[in-house]
Design a protein around this motif. Structure first.
Motif, short mmCIF file in Angstrom:
data_model
loop_
_atom_site.label_atom_id
_atom_site.label_comp_id
_atom_site.label_asym_id
_atom_site.label_seq_id
_atom_site.Cartn_x
_atom_site.Cartn_y
_atom_site.Cartn_z
N LYS A 27 0.81 -1.63 0.55
CA LYS A 27 -0.01 0.10 0.16
C LYS A 27 1.14 1.39 -0.38
N GLU A 28 1.75 1.12 0.42
CA GLU A 28 2.77 2.40 0.98
C GLU A 28 3.34 2.91 -0.14
N LEU A 30 2.55 2.24 -3.10
CA LEU A 30 1.56 2.11 -4.28
C LEU A 30 1.15 3.80 -3.67
N PHE A 31 0.93 4.07 -3.11
CA PHE A 31 0.98 5.45 -2.49
C PHE A 31 2.23 6.07 -2.96
N LYS A 33 4.03 6.11 -5.53
CA LYS A 33 3.60 6.54 -6.94
C LYS A 33 2.69 6.96 -7.55
N ILE A 34 1.61 7.22 -6.28
CA ILE A 34 0.71 7.72 -6.92
C ILE A 34 0.34 9.79 -7.27
N GLN A 35 1.48 9.74 -5.73
CA GLN A 35 1.71 10.43 -5.12
C GLN A 35 3.07 11.48 -6.09
N LYS A 37 3.01 10.96 -9.05
CA LYS A 37 2.53 11.26 -10.42
C LYS A 37 1.82 12.37 -10.45
N MET A 38 1.18 12.38 -9.46
CA MET A 38 0.09 13.68 -9.16
C MET A 38 1.19 15.04 -9.17
N THR A 182 -11.64 16.28 -19.35
CA THR A 182 -10.14 17.37 -18.63
C THR A 182 -9.65 15.73 -19.17
N SER A 183 -9.98 14.64 -19.05
CA SER A 183 -9.50 12.81 -18.91
C SER A 183 -8.63 12.89 -20.87
N HIS A 413 -13.72 15.84 -13.71
CA HIS A 413 -12.33 15.01 -13.04
C HIS A 413 -11.91 16.68 -12.20
N MET B 1 -5.04 13.96 1.65
CA MET B 1 -4.58 12.53 0.73
C MET B 1 -4.98 11.60 0.92
N PHE B 5 -6.78 8.44 0.27
CA PHE B 5 -6.52 7.27 -0.34
C PHE B 5 -6.78 5.89 0.66
N TYR B 9 -8.31 2.92 -0.66
CA TYR B 9 -7.45 1.86 -0.50
C TYR B 9 -8.07 0.16 -0.22
N VAL B 39 -5.25 8.59 -9.04
CA VAL B 39 -4.36 9.89 -9.43
C VAL B 39 -6.05 10.72 -9.46
N LYS B 40 -6.80 10.39 -10.54
CA LYS B 40 -7.79 11.01 -10.61
C LYS B 40 -9.35 10.93 -9.95
N GLU B 43 -8.08 13.39 -6.87
CA GLU B 43 -7.79 14.28 -7.56
C GLU B 43 -9.47 14.86 -7.47
N SER B 44 -10.37 14.70 -8.01
CA SER B 44 -11.68 14.81 -7.99
C SER B 44 -12.75 14.56 -6.99
#
Lengths: 413, 179
Positions: A27-28, A30-31, A33-35, A37-38, A182-183, A413, B1, B5, B9, B39-40, B43-44
């Motif tokens: 989980k950590e 993954l988070f 990686k998401i962060q 990306k953001m 926006t996607s 979005h 955030m 998540f 999750y 991410v989407k 963000e939303s």
């Protein structure tokens, strides 16, 4: 028949037995990686404002030096240190406000161009220009927070406009709304078949029910496809509702280039529209724009008034001074206004409005946006305003303003 | 955030991963798409009004992102084929990839079902996965896909027919080879 049912049951059971697939990523991780990306997607926004903090720090330092120079004799060092700390705090606050601005979604091009210009200037001559630019930003911050916009100027390759339409609660008028995806997706069916997920009728006091029982199967890019009419569709049973449905479909599909749309399924349920398959589509042009607001607790929407029967733009603008209270439709131009128009070219019109009510306020902003949409419906691309003020919201009224790209925009979005 | 998540999750990750995996049938792509979905969603999340349930909202975003992924793949494939002018030949080459370990160890019947999913359209596959692998109700499935419930039922019926046809054909082929 029973064999067939058994076969189907057998397949269904086999599908249910397909194994659970585990995600081995912790989980950590993954988070993280998401962060990342953001953060990456936010970087360009941040970098465009990166000059703010060093600039403001430089300005603050210069200011302190000036204070020090003026406050000789030098026996108040402690006081000056305190004031320096205060200023640093102020700098941080301003940069925070600025980052909020970068998140705002829909602003006219003029402001964006100004921001782009600021970014370009940054690399050329940071120290000389930054003070005046940051001051002009402060003004924009105030405007940005105060005003509500009813049109949009959003355009880039990642955005896709989903043109939709709803009706006023009395079903008197059709109101176009633009969902901005926006996607990068272009599947309008995804939105059209579940509009209630994207437009909240309670927010605006509007009706979505006219489209219930219709299923869109269209490709907006190739302007092909059809609408499937379900057996329980009944919204077009009366002539009035049929006309309203026709208007709504026009607002939805004409912007993509559809000239007509075929129906399939239970087409007998289409009432008077059943005889026109495919249904020819159009959007009424040369119309005035007013504001629909179902009540104080509801948000307002720009609405094209389609039953006005008006001959020219000047008459149209005059018509925009009248409320239509029974339908919760309200004027967009003050009723004491004196209006004159001057066509500069096929694409540009000058519009002068004189009224005691004009000031840098939301009402005037709404008037400007309603006039821009009206001018657009008459085929103009730019409007030169002469309304006695130089700016309202993010509109610079000292120069021509392009007509909007989106009406009642809603960013998704 | 992070709290948002973690909540999402804990509630949905296994199902989310499962849905995307069975749509794209490749773990690397699944991981990329899962990240994109989060991410989407994050963000939303502030703008989520609760008109639909959190679960169906999340899965409708997941489906949207997955379909975007397919489209990007198709465009990429087309560009490559156009570049080499191999379109006719290229289209006839089936996209083959090794079975994931979890599937490879299953019996032949389940492997057949897994492979038969390739013959379904994206819509049919979505319905099959949501209804039978995720145990979504017809109503929930309709909400995720933005369809009417009757369309879900029709698509489900066609999908099962499609799977049956594929499995029957494969079985016939295997039998004729054995003979």
């Amino acid at each position: 028949m029973s064999d067939k049912n058994n076969d189907f049951k057998d397949i269904e059971n086999k599908i249910k037995k397909l194994p659970k697939i585990e995600d081995n990523t912790p989980k950590e991780v993954l988070f993280q990686k998401i962060q990342n990306k953001m953060d990456q997607s936010e970087k360009p926004k941040r970098s465009s404002k990166r000059w703010i903090i060093p600039t403001m720090a430089t300005v603050a330092s210069l200011f302190i030096i000036l204070l020090i120079a003026q406050s000789i004799p030098w026996n108040h060092v402690a006081d000056q240190q305190e004031s320096s700390m205060d200023r640093n705090e102020a700098t941080t606050e301003e940069s925070t406000e600025d980052s909020e601005i970068s998140d705002s979604a829909i602003v006219p091009n003029e402001q964006k161009e100004q921001e782009t210009q600021i970014m370009e200037d940054e690399s050329k001559d940071e120290e000389n220009n930054d003070l005046s630019e940051s001051q002009s930003f402060e003004n924009e911050i105030t405007n940005e927070e105060e005003f509500v916009y009813h049109v949009g100027y959003e355009k880039n390759e990642n955005l896709f406009d989903v043109h939709t339409a709803v009706t006023t609660n009395e079903a008197q008028y059709a109101i176009p709304i633009t969902l901005i995806d926006t996607s990068g997706g272009t599947d309008v069916n995804y939105y059209y078949n579940a509009l209630e997920n994207f437009i909240d009728p309670e927010e605006y006091g509007i009706e979505l029910s006219l489209l219930e029982g219709l299923e869109f199967n269209i490709d907006a890019l190739s302007t092909t496809g059809f609408i499937d009419v379900s057996s329980n569709f009944s919204s077009a049973s009366s002539g009035t509702m049929g006309n309203m449905l026709e208007q709504i479909l026009g607002h939805m599909l004409v912007p993509y280039g559809f000239e007509s749309i075929p129906f399939e399924g239970s087409t007998n349920n289409l009432g008077q529209l059943a005889g026109q398959n495919p249904l020819p589509l159009s959007v009424e042009e040369e119309v005035p724009y007013k504001y629909y607001q179902a009540g104080e607790e509801y948000s307002s929407l720009l609405v094209p008034i389609t039953n006005a029967n008006i001959a020219n733009i000047e008459e149209t603008l005059e018509y925009m001074k009248e409320d239509e209270e029974p339908f919760n439709v309200f004027k967009s131009i003050p009723n004491d206004a004196s209006i004159t128009t001057n066509e500069i070219s096929n694409t540009t019109i000058e519009i002068a409005v004189e009224s005691e009510h004009i000031a840098e306020n939301q009402t005037t902003l709404k008037m400007v946006e309603a006039i821009l949409m009206t001018a657009k419906s008459f085929g103009y691309q730019e409007v030169i305003f002469d309304i006695g003020i130089n700016e309202v919201g993010t509109y610079d009224l000292t120069t021509e303003i392009k007509v909007p790209l989106q009406i009642n925009p809603k960013l998704l979005h | 955030m992070k709290t948002t998540f973690e909540e999402l999750y804990d509630k949905y990750h296994t199902d989310l991963y499962q849905f995307i995996f069975y749509m794209v049938k490749n773990k690397e792509n699944t991981e990329d798409i899962v990240q994109e979905v989060y991410v989407k969603v994050l963000e939303s999340y502030q703008t989520f009004k609760g008109d639909s349930s959190e679960k169906t909202w999340l899965f409708s975003i997941a489906r949207h992102v997955t379909i975007d992924f397919f489209r990007k793949q198709q465009r990429k494939k087309k560009r490559i084929l156009d570049f080499f002018n191999w379109s006719e030949k290229g289209e006839s080459i089936p996209a083959s990839q090794a079975l994931p370990e979890e599937i490879a160890i299953q019996n032949e019947e389940l492997k057949q079902v897994f492979l038969a999913l390739d013959d379904c359209t994206e819509d049919q596959r979505s319905v099959i996965i949501l209804r039978y692998i995720q145990s979504f109700s017809i109503k929930e499935t309709a909400s995720v896909l933005g369809w009417t419930e009757s369309k879900v039922k029709t698509t489900q019926h066609r999908a099962i027919s499609q799977l049956k046809e594929h499995i029957d054909t494969s079985t016939r082929k295997e039998n004729s080879v054995d003979e």
